[in-house]
Design an enzyme around this catalytic site. Structure first.
Site, PDB file in Angstrom:
ATOM      1  N   GLU A   1       9.505   8.333 -16.323  1.00 22.30           N
ATOM      2  CA  GLU A   1       8.143   8.814 -16.581  1.00 22.30           C
ATOM      3  C   GLU A   1       7.690   8.407 -17.973  1.00 22.30           C
ATOM      4  O   GLU A   1       6.537   8.031 -18.189  1.00 22.30           O
ATOM      5  CB  GLU A   1       8.090  10.330 -16.426  1.00 22.30           C
TER       6      GLU A   1
ATOM      7  N   HIS B   1       0.837  -1.213   0.000  1.00 24.38           N
ATOM      8  CA  HIS B   1       0.000   0.000   0.000  1.00 24.38           C
ATOM      9  C   HIS B   1       0.867   1.257   0.000  1.00 24.38           C
ATOM     10  O   HIS B   1       0.429   2.315   0.444  1.00 24.38           O
ATOM     11  CB  HIS B   1      -0.957   0.031   1.199  1.00 24.38           C
TER      12      HIS B   1
ATOM     13  N   LYS C   1      16.002  21.589 -10.728  1.00 31.26           N
ATOM     14  CA  LYS C   1      15.315  20.327 -11.015  1.00 31.26           C
ATOM     15  C   LYS C   1      16.190  19.302 -11.726  1.00 31.26           C
ATOM     16  O   LYS C   1      16.951  19.624 -12.622  1.00 31.26           O
ATOM     17  CB  LYS C   1      14.077  20.576 -11.889  1.00 31.26           C
TER      18      LYS C   1
ATOM     19  N   SER D   1      14.776  21.198 -15.885  1.00 28.78           N
ATOM     20  CA  SER D   1      13.602  22.028 -16.143  1.00 28.78           C
ATOM     21  C   SER D   1      14.059  23.318 -16.800  1.00 28.78           C
ATOM     22  O   SER D   1      15.119  23.848 -16.474  1.00 28.78           O
ATOM     23  CB  SER D   1      12.902  22.326 -14.818  1.00 28.78           C
TER      24      SER D   1
END
Ligand code: ARG
Length: 459
Positions: A291, A157, A284, A278
């Site tokens: 992804e 979980h 970043k 970024s």
């Protein structure tokens, strides 16, 4: 006057947009190698059936080899009237060898031809995908071997559950890919059935030795029914499912690593080669590789659904709908051909922050071990679970760690607790105790690594 293969019965020309709609050359050009291989074998089979003289067959084969060379050297020129790869190759063959080229298609239809080509193509593709998956598996295995004793929280979980090792986590992603490789192997069994000789739908009228053709082209069997032979695309659907399943497995690996690479977790750091920045926020470092791998699962699943939807309710036998089999297949294969090596590289170069993982361990994760302690003292597990829960509640109420309760506290919970309860609060001990086959103990993981290596054929 049309130059179409099928132009004989037509007076008018095809509408321009209809041609664009109908043509598949823009995407089936990549079947050239399979198409020519199939035609070379077919020319010999026609000679065997007495349809061509040996001389004619030799001329066709030499011509086909010349076309093959043009493709291999990037010199093949597609002409506006080339409807698909089959017509393009035949058109060029005729330019090279002359009228005898017109004999190659005897008894054959593009229906059994394209089904054959796609199976040949799929068989090659299966090997390539298997190879790329295996490379990712070796990257996971190498990380496992390097981190047999690296403790980390295991999750259910996405909540901290029990201590495990990073090696055990790595291997948890190894075995799904092993199943994928095996699934692809199984898919290859059914893909390796030769439809050539099915004609348009009713079979070849000449005494073609289909078994010999199959052997020649490396097929293990021949299709048993000509209608089914030209319209069966189960092998494409199966391969698309295999690809989708690989995509799902990649997405789960990617998701774990995305979470583990956040500042909040900090378990792993991606090599600069597999991260991006970024345009706005200078600090970043984004896990784009992961992804994208996670996102690509969407199109891999979509491609499977797209083909199944096209196949549903199709009347026997060939229908042009079947031309819709190629783009999803090519897209799924292209997607994995890029995603798998990228993810393998990212895994291989991953920096694992052992200290951060260790610090994420919480003594409460040993509550199960507390219950197991009681079980070893003869307390039934249900009661032991309850008592351990009481201890957790007590520690929480006191605002302290489960490991900080005094022996007096433990005794209040149950007289079964002795001084040795404190020894339970050792993450390494907890991990070492899970020593069954497949467990997270370093000994069990070493054995698992040996099996994984054997599976890969490395040991
Ligand atoms: N381009 C077609 C396909 O991909 C080849 C077979 C065409 N057959 C036909 N009867 N029009 O399915």
């Amino acid at each position: 006057m049309t130059t179409k293969l099928w132009g004989g019965r037509f007076g008018g020309t095809t509408d321009v947009l209809m041609r664009r709609f109908n043509d598949s050359i823009t995407f089936d050009l990549r079947l050239w190698e399979a198409d020519i291989r199939g035609s070379i074998a077919y020319a010999s089979a026609l000679a065997g059936a007495g349809v061509l003289t040996d001389q004619e067959a030799a001329t066709l084969v030499a011509g086909l080899r010349a076309v093959q060379t043009e493709f291999a050297e990037g010199r093949f020129e597609v002409k506006p009237d080339d409807e698909d790869i089959h017509t393009a190759v035949e058109r060029r063959l005729k330019e090279i060898v002359g009228e005898v080229a017109g004999k190659l298609h005897t008894g054959r239809s593009r229906n059994d031809q394209v089904a054959t080509d796609l199976r040949l193509f799929a068989l090659d593709a299966i090997r390539n995908v298997q190879h790329a998956i295996r490379d990712l598996q070796s990257a996971l295995l190498a990380q496992a071997q390097a981190h047999i004793n690296a403790l980390m929280p295991g999750y259910t979980h996405l909540q901290r559950a029990q201590p495990i090792t990073f090696a055990q986590w790595c291997l948890s992603h190894f075995w799904p890919f092993a199943r994928d490789v095996e699934r692809l192997e199984d898919c290859a069994l059914r893909t390796a059935a030769l439809p050539l000789g099915s004609g348009a739908l009713a079979g070849n009228p000449f005494p073609l030795d289909r078994e010999a053709l199959a052997r020649e082209l490396g097929f293990a069997q021949i299709t048993q029914n000509s209608l089914d032979g030209v319209s069966d695309r189960d092998f494409v659907a199966e391969l698309l499912f295999c690809c989708a399943m690989v995509g799902v497995h990649l997405s789960r690996l990617a998701e774990d690593l995305i979470v583990y690479s956040t500042a909040e977790f900090g378990f792993v750091t991606f090599d600069d080669a597999y991260a991006t920045g970024s345009s706005l926020m200078p600090q970043k470092k984004n896990p784009d590789a992961m992804e994208l791998a996670r996102g690509k699962a969407g199109r891999l699943i979509g491609n499977l659904v797209s083909l199944l939807t096209a196949l549903k309710g199709l009347p026997m036998s060939y229908n042009k709908d079947l031309q819709e089999d190629k783009e999803p297949l090519f897209d799924s294969l292209d997607t994995l051909t890029l995603a798998l090596p990228v993810i393998a590289g990212a895994v291989r170069t991953l920096k694992v922050n052992i200290e951060r993982m260790r610090r994420a361990l919480d003594p409460a994760m040993l509550a199960t071990d507390v219950a197991e302690y009681l079980v070893r003292k003869g307390v039934p597990f249900r009661e032991a679970h309850h008592l351990a829960g009481r201890a957790v509640a007590m520690a929480e109420a006191k605002g302290m760690g489960l490991n900080e309760l005094t022996i007096g506290d433990w005794r209040l919970v149950s007289p079964h607790f002795d001084d040795d309860i404190l020894a339970v609060f050792d993450f390494g001990r907890s991990v070492a105790s899970r020593d069954v086959i497949g467990g997270t103990s370093p000994r069990a993981v070493r054995a698992q690594i040996r099996r994984a290596k054997r599976w890969l054929g490395q040991a």
